[in-house]
Scaffold this active site. Structure first.
Site, mmCIF file in Angstrom:
data_model
loop_
_atom_site.group_PDB
_atom_site.id
_atom_site.type_symbol
_atom_site.label_atom_id
_atom_site.label_comp_id
_atom_site.label_asym_id
_atom_site.label_seq_id
_atom_site.Cartn_x
_atom_site.Cartn_y
_atom_site.Cartn_z
ATOM 1 N N ARG A 121 -6.120 44.455 2.988
ATOM 2 C CA ARG A 121 -6.442 43.383 4.295
ATOM 3 C C ARG A 121 -7.600 42.333 4.956
ATOM 4 O O ARG A 121 -8.388 43.838 4.846
ATOM 5 C CB ARG A 121 -5.601 44.575 5.770
ATOM 6 C CG ARG A 121 -5.964 43.944 7.089
ATOM 7 C CD ARG A 121 -5.232 44.457 8.214
ATOM 8 N NE ARG A 121 -4.529 43.652 9.271
ATOM 9 C CZ ARG A 121 -5.818 44.093 10.362
ATOM 10 N NH1 ARG A 121 -5.503 45.417 10.609
ATOM 11 N NH2 ARG A 121 -5.124 43.390 11.237
ATOM 12 N N HIS A 129 -8.440 37.467 14.383
ATOM 13 C CA HIS A 129 -9.734 38.301 13.833
ATOM 14 C C HIS A 129 -10.627 38.567 14.796
ATOM 15 O O HIS A 129 -11.694 38.675 14.659
ATOM 16 C CB HIS A 129 -9.842 38.977 12.784
ATOM 17 C CG HIS A 129 -10.345 41.249 12.442
ATOM 18 N ND1 HIS A 129 -9.081 41.650 12.563
ATOM 19 C CD2 HIS A 129 -10.672 41.661 14.094
ATOM 20 C CE1 HIS A 129 -9.356 43.103 12.468
ATOM 21 N NE2 HIS A 129 -10.900 43.298 13.139
ATOM 22 N N ASN A 157 -1.965 49.451 14.472
ATOM 23 C CA ASN A 157 -3.268 50.287 14.035
ATOM 24 C C ASN A 157 -3.416 51.822 15.678
ATOM 25 O O ASN A 157 -3.269 50.959 16.714
ATOM 26 C CB ASN A 157 -4.320 49.298 14.527
ATOM 27 C CG ASN A 157 -4.569 48.361 13.635
ATOM 28 O OD1 ASN A 157 -3.642 48.210 12.096
ATOM 29 N ND2 ASN A 157 -5.270 48.060 14.035
#
Ligand SMILES: *[C@@H]1O[C@H](CO)[C@@H](O)[C@H](O)[C@H]1NC(C)=O
Ligand SMILES: *[C@@H]1O[C@H](CO)[C@@H](O)[C@H](O)[C@H]1NC(C)=O
Ligand SMILES: *[C@@H]1O[C@H](CO)[C@@H](O)[C@H](O)[C@H]1NC(C)=O
Ligand SMILES: *[C@@H]1O[C@H](CO)[C@@H](O)[C@H](O)[C@H]1NC(C)=O
Ligand SMILES: *[C@@H]1O[C@H](CO)[C@@H](O)[C@H](O)[C@H]1NC(C)=O
Ligand SMILES: *[C@@H]1O[C@H](CO)[C@@H](O)[C@H](O)[C@H]1NC(C)=O
Ligand SMILES: *[C@@H]1O[C@H](CO)[C@@H](O)[C@H](O)[C@H]1NC(C)=O
Length: 499
Positions: A102, A147, A332
């Site tokens: 990832r 991100h 997460n």
């Protein structure tokens, strides 16, 4: 000593190394289709902050403009230097036996000012080479489009408080699907919007460092959800048939454990979950914000003298557009909190505040704590969270896209990390075999020690050590790397697993 208890004793001796609390680990094999991987993010590892035409992003600006807000005035200018050392990273993944990696794309490396009228070919080439090499090594790229490193020019236009950011994101997503869709079959639109919205726009703990607790958090959430939904529909309409991939969004939450069986604490736990996970998950999986969030923010806004709720309202058309825009659930999680009732929607009326909107008090047991306040050794909380997601959002598959342990020094014999990950993986297997939840993958955060945002290089989460004082950013696998490598090859957490 009876034979059974003697072998139980031997078992404990053998596994006390990987399991210092002597917790009995789940002894089932990981399911045949279960995938293991490791995660990183562009700003945290790449460096190359101004190389080859890359534009500035929010974190370049934040670390350079407010060095005092980052521990030791660290920046991500070089980080792990993965912009140059990516082949070594791939070798580490290959030796590990990872099924997937990832990683995230740096938006401003591809589009220096965030818009599609100016594509940086060198940035595109960097990712093409990286993705092609991952494929060549049989490592599935799981690509996060965003991100936290928003192109600076889009931040200047309002960032996540500007609903048009959703359109800029959608165009960037379309370009990425076009450019990289040959290599990428698993797309993640956005990483942990909760953390961005609460810490970036709510309490000022992360870039851009704004304290608009009562309004910023919700407006940020609103734009993120629209951005995600637009990107999902673009993939669905224009690429899915040809590329045959999947799209989701990574959502994060700690588990909020009710402090008691009193009704008000049970509601406090549910409320905390609705504000942390539900704010993002509910519109996407169930349609609209959670009712408890609508009611609480609505009531407090009225009490505060607003003419409408501080929580933006979705139109009917938007609600329909957003609902169902995910092919699987990406979760997460690192932590758990005891959660008790603090205030109702009519109490403590004063300045608008996300924290008072939730109205709970949270704390942790001493024995749970790591050196950071966002990682706790509470595997049962992880299992409850997995079940919560499964039962609340009606999904058919959950992939754990981040989980891991933090220390402050980069310890090579990192037994605490092994203890944590083994117990969390065991809790995951409990969820799979005892609770019948379809968890199909686990992704450790992180492959490398890296730039941990405002904590700079002082919080280490890698299974591989990086020497940040060495210009060569030398990588050294830790004990946890070897341990994880063994789990990936045996697909089992204990000495001998049951068929
Ligand atoms: C774990 O079990 C081993 C063997 O029984 C024992 O020596 C050790 O003290 C135990 N550790 C803890 C933390 O209880
Ligand atoms: C936001 O609040 C935090 C404390 O929660 C404070 O440290 C910080 O300086 C504030 N930031 C701004 C930009 O006002
Ligand atoms: C709540 O009730 C359950 C079932 O009666 C019990 O097992 C549990 O320990 C109670 N929890 C708390 C925090 O008191
Ligand atoms: C206040 O909350 C109640 C539910 O408890 C809800 O029916 C009502 O619409 C809310 N009021 C506002 C102004 O949001
Ligand atoms: C779990 O999800 C995978 C991927 O969607 C699917 O192939 C599999 O059938 C599911 N397993 C169960 C038990 O539902
Ligand atoms: C890190 O690199 C520096 C410079 O090469 C070296 O002096 C130091 O010993 C290294 N640290 C470790 C822990 O290997
Ligand atoms: C840098 O690291 C690579 C890979 O570990 C190694 O091959 C190379 O010799 C190192 N260079 C220096 C100058 O230490």
């Amino acid at each position: 000593m009876a034979r059974e208890s003697f072998s139980a004793f031997l078992f404990l001796v053998i596994f006390s190394i990987a399991n210092c609390d002597n917790v009995t680990l789940n002894n089932h094999f990981f399911p045949a289709n279960f995938k293991f991987g490791a995660a990183t993010a562009a700003y945290q590892i790449e460096g190359g902050w101004d190389e080859d035409g890359k534009g500035l992003n929010l974190w370049d600006w934040y670390t350079h403009t407010y060095p005092d807000r980052i521990t030791n005035e660290f920046t991500g200018d070089v980080a792990c230097d993965s912009y140059h050392k990516w082949k070594e990273d791939i070798q580490l993944l290959k030796d590990l036996g990872a099924n997937h990696y990832r990683l995230s794309l740096s938006w401003s490396r591809i589009l220096p000012d965030g818009t599609i009228n100016n594509v940086n070919q060198k940035g595109v080439n960097y990712y093409k080479n990286l993705l092609e090499t991952l494929r060549a090594n049989n490592i599935e790229p799981m690509v996060t489009l965003y991100h936290w490193d928003l192109p600076l020019s889009l931040h200047e236009l309002g960032g996540w408080l500007n609903p048009l950011t959703a359109d800029y994101f959608a165009e960037y997503a379309r370009l990425s699907f076009q450019l990289f869709g040959n290599y990428v079959k698993t797309w993640i639109t956005l990483n942990e919007p909760q953390t961005t919205c609460v810490q970036g726009y709510g309490n000022g703990e992360k870039a851009p460092g704004y304290n608009h607790s009562g309004e910023g958090v919700y407006q940020c959430a609103y734009t993120h959800i629209l951005a995600h939904a637009k990107a999902y529909h673009i993939y669905d309409k224009e690429f899915r048939t040809q590329q045959q991939g999947r799209v989701s969004i990574v959502l994060d939450s700690a588990w909020a454990e009710p402090a008691s069986n009193k009704t008000e604490d049970q509601i406090a736990g549910a409320t905390a979950m609705a504000f942390s996970m539900g704010l993002y998950a509910n519109p996407i999986y169930n349609g609209n914000w959670p009712q408890i969030v609508i009611d609480r923010v609505g009531n407090r806004s009225a009490n505060e003298g607003f003419s409408r709720s501080r929580l933006p309202e979705f139109t009917q058309e938007q609600l329909e557009f957003i609902k169902g825009t995910s092919d699987f659930f990406c979760l997460n999680s690192y932590a758990t909190d005891h959660t008790e009732y603090q205030n109702g929607p009519d109490d403590n009326i004063g300045d608008p505040s996300y924290v008072l909107d939730i109205g709970v008090r949270q704390w942790k047991d001493e024995s749970w704590k790591s050196v950071v306040n966002w990682v706790d050794l509470v595997p049962w909380g992880f299992r409850k969270l997995i079940n919560y997601v499964w039962n609340t959002y009606g999904v058919n598959e959950i992939v754990i896209t981040e989980n891991g342990w933090a220390d402050v020094e980069s310890i090579l014999e990192d037994d605490d990390r092994i203890t944590y990950i083994s117990q969390f993986l065991s809790a995951l297997l409990d969820a799979v075999y005892e609770d019948n939840v379809n968890v199909t993958g686990y992704t450790v955060w992180s492959l490398l020690d890296n730039f941990e945002w405002t904590n700079g290089y002082t919080q280490k989460l890698g299974i591989v050590q990086v020497n940040f004082t060495d210009p060569n950013r030398t990588r050294t696998p830790k004990s946890s790397y070897t341990w994880y490598q063994n789990v990936l090859s045996t697909r089992c957490l204990v000495e001998k697993c049951e068929e």
